[in-house]
Design a protein around this motif. Structure first.
Motif, PDB file in Angstrom:
ATOM      1  N   PHE A 392      -6.691 -15.403  -3.910  1.00  6.76           N
ATOM      2  CA  PHE A 392      -7.136 -14.166  -4.549  1.00  6.76           C
ATOM      3  C   PHE A 392      -7.490 -13.124  -3.492  1.00  6.76           C
ATOM      4  N   SER A 393      -8.289 -13.529  -2.488  1.00  9.61           N
ATOM      5  CA  SER A 393      -8.739 -12.587  -1.467  1.00  9.61           C
ATOM      6  C   SER A 393      -7.566 -12.047  -0.655  1.00  9.61           C
ATOM      7  N   LEU A 394      -6.637 -12.922  -0.287  1.00  8.16           N
ATOM      8  CA  LEU A 394      -5.505 -12.483   0.518  1.00  8.16           C
ATOM      9  C   LEU A 394      -4.639 -11.477  -0.240  1.00  8.16           C
ATOM     10  N   VAL A 395      -4.317 -11.784  -1.493  1.00  5.89           N
ATOM     11  CA  VAL A 395      -3.473 -10.880  -2.277  1.00  5.89           C
ATOM     12  C   VAL A 395      -4.190  -9.562  -2.516  1.00  5.89           C
ATOM     13  N   MET A 396      -5.480  -9.619  -2.848  1.00  5.48           N
ATOM     14  CA  MET A 396      -6.216  -8.408  -3.143  1.00  5.48           C
ATOM     15  C   MET A 396      -6.292  -7.496  -1.935  1.00  5.48           C
ATOM     16  N   TYR A 397      -6.415  -8.071  -0.728  1.00  9.57           N
ATOM     17  CA  TYR A 397      -6.532  -7.224   0.458  1.00  9.57           C
ATOM     18  C   TYR A 397      -5.209  -6.604   0.873  1.00  9.57           C
ATOM     19  N   VAL A 398      -4.104  -7.141   0.408  1.00  8.04           N
ATOM     20  CA  VAL A 398      -2.829  -6.441   0.565  1.00  8.04           C
ATOM     21  C   VAL A 398      -2.890  -5.110  -0.176  1.00  8.04           C
ATOM     22  N   PHE A 399      -3.391  -5.148  -1.404  1.00 11.25           N
ATOM     23  CA  PHE A 399      -3.453  -3.930  -2.216  1.00 11.25           C
ATOM     24  C   PHE A 399      -4.584  -3.007  -1.769  1.00 11.25           C
ATOM     25  N   TYR A 400      -5.680  -3.565  -1.296  1.00 10.23           N
ATOM     26  CA  TYR A 400      -6.727  -2.702  -0.744  1.00 10.23           C
ATOM     27  C   TYR A 400      -6.194  -1.890   0.428  1.00 10.23           C
ATOM     28  N   GLY A 401      -5.429  -2.550   1.309  1.00  9.16           N
ATOM     29  CA  GLY A 401      -4.843  -1.830   2.442  1.00  9.16           C
ATOM     30  C   GLY A 401      -3.895  -0.733   1.981  1.00  9.16           C
ATOM     31  N   LEU A 402      -3.085  -1.022   0.962  1.00 12.43           N
ATOM     32  CA  LEU A 402      -2.174  -0.009   0.435  1.00 12.43           C
ATOM     33  C   LEU A 402      -2.938   1.142  -0.218  1.00 12.43           C
ATOM     34  N   ALA A 403      -4.093   0.846  -0.808  1.00 15.61           N
ATOM     35  CA  ALA A 403      -4.904   1.913  -1.404  1.00 15.61           C
ATOM     36  C   ALA A 403      -5.400   2.881  -0.331  1.00 15.61           C
ATOM     37  N   MET A 404      -5.675   2.370   0.864  1.00 14.51           N
ATOM     38  CA  MET A 404      -6.088   3.258   1.949  1.00 14.51           C
ATOM     39  C   MET A 404      -4.929   4.172   2.362  1.00 14.51           C
ATOM     40  N   VAL A 405      -3.708   3.638   2.316  1.00 13.59           N
ATOM     41  CA  VAL A 405      -2.533   4.476   2.564  1.00 13.59           C
ATOM     42  C   VAL A 405      -2.445   5.567   1.503  1.00 13.59           C
ATOM     43  N   ALA A 406      -2.707   5.203   0.251  1.00 15.53           N
ATOM     44  CA  ALA A 406      -2.676   6.184  -0.829  1.00 15.53           C
ATOM     45  C   ALA A 406      -3.706   7.288  -0.611  1.00 15.53           C
ATOM     46  N   LEU A 407      -4.878   6.938  -0.078  1.00 10.73           N
ATOM     47  CA  LEU A 407      -5.902   7.950   0.190  1.00 10.73           C
ATOM     48  C   LEU A 407      -5.420   8.942   1.246  1.00 10.73           C
ATOM     49  N   VAL A 408      -4.758   8.438   2.282  1.00 13.27           N
ATOM     50  CA  VAL A 408      -4.213   9.324   3.317  1.00 13.27           C
ATOM     51  C   VAL A 408      -3.188  10.274   2.700  1.00 13.27           C
ATOM     52  N   VAL A 409      -2.344   9.763   1.799  1.00 13.85           N
ATOM     53  CA  VAL A 409      -1.353  10.609   1.129  1.00 13.85           C
ATOM     54  C   VAL A 409      -2.042  11.677   0.295  1.00 13.85           C
ATOM     55  N   VAL A 410      -3.126  11.306  -0.392  1.00 10.49           N
ATOM     56  CA  VAL A 410      -3.881  12.281  -1.180  1.00 10.49           C
ATOM     57  C   VAL A 410      -4.393  13.405  -0.298  1.00 10.49           C
ATOM     58  N   ARG A 411      -4.976  13.058   0.835  1.00  7.19           N
ATOM     59  CA  ARG A 411      -5.514  14.086   1.739  1.00  7.19           C
ATOM     60  C   ARG A 411      -4.406  14.993   2.269  1.00  7.19           C
ATOM     61  N   ARG A 412      -3.275  14.392   2.640  1.00 10.17           N
ATOM     62  CA  ARG A 412      -2.186  15.191   3.197  1.00 10.17           C
ATOM     63  C   ARG A 412      -1.540  16.081   2.146  1.00 10.17           C
ATOM     64  N   SER A 413      -1.604  15.647   0.887  1.00  8.44           N
ATOM     65  CA  SER A 413      -0.981  16.422  -0.193  1.00  8.44           C
ATOM     66  C   SER A 413      -1.819  17.627  -0.592  1.00  8.44           C
TER      67      SER A 413
END
Length: 488
Positions: A392-413
């Motif tokens: 559970f923890s390993l899979v969830m942290y894959v998506f947590y990391g991708l969410a941080m990428v999404a935040l960067v995209v939000v700021r750049r947009s």
């Protein structure tokens, strides 16, 4: 309802529905306030983890001081993630959480992978684990079953009681979001009462015996570990702590039901994270003050053992009842928020339209709730859940990391300029949390390769399902973006 596509420096905002809130029925008012929102976070985090992980974390760390450091460090790390999610939630104040962010900012396949992982493991598996904890403690009171057996969850009394809880909570949430939220407030109040009670036991023990247990040095076996082994073990202890803390992102799944989410979502996250961090530290200090370290290490029901040491058989029965109620609160919060993911995906055409059905009077996602409940009950027929926690923890942290990428995209947009809340010290929080996510995944791969393989299989198993849904004509709601019409 029209679908608006924007370009964010070459990255399409896929299928962002303007003027709507996914998860709300047409004309339905947002029903969650600050108290109800905070109760969701408190329940889903403190519901079970605070009662079951102490011995495992202490065993991995080797000493009480290092174990408490792991709990405190995990609270700081999760708070960093929560700060980032507060900005994402105010930029996208719709129900669905990471699904909305991935679909809008990264790609539909990534969004589907998140939905699939939640249906297969993250939400359903978490609810199964929490329901087992509820049943384990309740059966100890009702049927006199021992909590210290090697594998108590194999008892069918426990499995049937766990299934009954999941079905009952599913039915409550089918009555509407407001009904589930009211139940959450009641259960979170009982959970906090239990934590205050445990803290008072620790204070009583400290007055009588001092703080000696907290100063216990590492055992000789721990001292013989290499530096690399100690770091690896500390990383594994963080996996357990972070699983216990997991849930700080759950209110984002129901943001579409939160009143004034631009203001109240950050408030709920801050209040919730402060409450649970103090709660974890208070209870773990109390456990180690009341019980000797060998008992902490071998106890499979740490809160009950603590109450029994202080108040005898009566304390044991009362605490077992309280823990079962607290676990029910955690399961209820997870069920309430989890269904919002599948509802949003069904409305988009990411899942079959069947998942998008809502009750005509309650407005509840009844089909999504039923599917989630059915799969969670199926998972209960399995044996041990220990590998599932690490997976559970390993899979969830894959998506947590991708969410941080999404935040960067939000700021750049530039979309973040419309958000009331902006994470402070940007880009430090998303960078640090991304580094944490990568480190947790690498450490998991090195320290527990079998669990890492299981996590990879969970994600890869969605590929054929996505291809089948993507290229098979399905009925999608009006205004939804067809799966096959967006490049992958």
């Amino acid at each position: 309802m029209p679908v608006d596509f924007e370009a964010v420096e070459g990255t399409p905002l896929l299928g962002v529905v303007r003027g709507s809130s996914l998860g709300l029925v047409e004309g339905e008012e947002r029903q969650l306030g600050v108290i109800q929102g905070t109760a969701i976070i408190v329940n889903v985090i403190l519901g079970t983890g605070v009662f079951v992980c102490t011995g495992e974390v202490l065993s991995a760390c080797g000493s009480p001081a290092v174990a408490l450091l792991a709990w405190a460090f995990s609270g700081v790390l999760c708070s960093l993630g929560a700060l980032c999610y507060a900005e994402l939630g105010t930029a996208f104040p719709d129900s669905g959480g990471e699904y909305i962010y991935f679909r809008s900012l990264i790609s539909r396949p990534v969004a589907f992978a998140f939905v699939w992982a939640n249906l297969l493991l993250l939400k359903s598996g978490s609810q199964s684990i929490i329901a087992l904890i509820f049943a384990r403690y309740l059966c100890s009171v009702v049927f006199g079953l021992s909590l210290n057996e090697a594998n108590p969850d194999a008892d069918w009394h426990i499995k049937l009681v766990a299934m009954a809880l999941l079905v009952a909570l599913c039915l409550v949430n089918c009555m509407g979001v407001a009904a589930g939220a009211k139940l959450n407030v009641v259960l979170s109040t009982l959970t906090m009462t239990a934590i205050v009670f445990i803290g008072s036991m620790g204070l009583m023990a400290a007055r009588e015996n001092g703080l000696g247990n907290l100063l216990t040095p590492s055992s000789p076996a721990v001292e013989e570990r290499s530096f690399f082994q100690r770091v690896s073990d500390f990383g594994l202890s963080l996996l357990l702590c972070l699983w216990a803390y997991d849930g700080w992102n759950n209110l984002n799944y129901a943001a579409g039901h939160l009143r004034s989410p631009e203001k109240n979502l950050p408030r709920c996250i801050f209040l919730g994270m402060a409450t649970v961090t103090v709660g974890f530290l208070l209870t773990n200090v109390s456990y180690m003050l009341v019980l000797d370290i060998p008992t902490v290490l071998r106890s499979s029901s740490i809160a009950v053992s603590t109450a029994q040491r202080m108040f005898g058989q009566l304390g044991q029965l009362v605490m077992a009842s309280v823990v079962s109620v607290s676990a029910a609160g955690g399961a209820n919060s997870s069920i309430l928020t989890g269904a919002q993911i599948f509802l949003a995906a069904g409305k988009d055409g990411m899942l079959p339209q069947w998942f998008a059905h809502v009750g005509p009077t309650s407005g509840a996602p009844t089909h999504a709730l039923a599917a989630q409940c059915a799969w969670s009950c199926f998972l209960l027929t399995w044996g041990s859940f220990s590998p599932l926690v690490q997976c559970f923890s390993l899979v969830m942290y894959v998506f947590y990391g991708l969410a941080m990428v999404a935040l960067v995209v939000v700021r750049r947009s530039g979309r973040a300029s419309s958000a009331v809340y902006r994470v402070p010290l940007y880009p430090l929080p998303p960078l640090l949390f991304s580094a944490l996510a990568v480190g947790m995944i690498i450490n998991g791969a090195l320290a527990a390769p079998q669990v890492f393989l299981l996590a990879a299989l969970v994600l890869l198993s969605g590929v054929p399902v996505y291809c089948w849904l993507n290229y098979r004509p399905i009925s999608a709601p009006a205004g939804a973006q067809p799966l096959g019409s967006v490049g992958v």
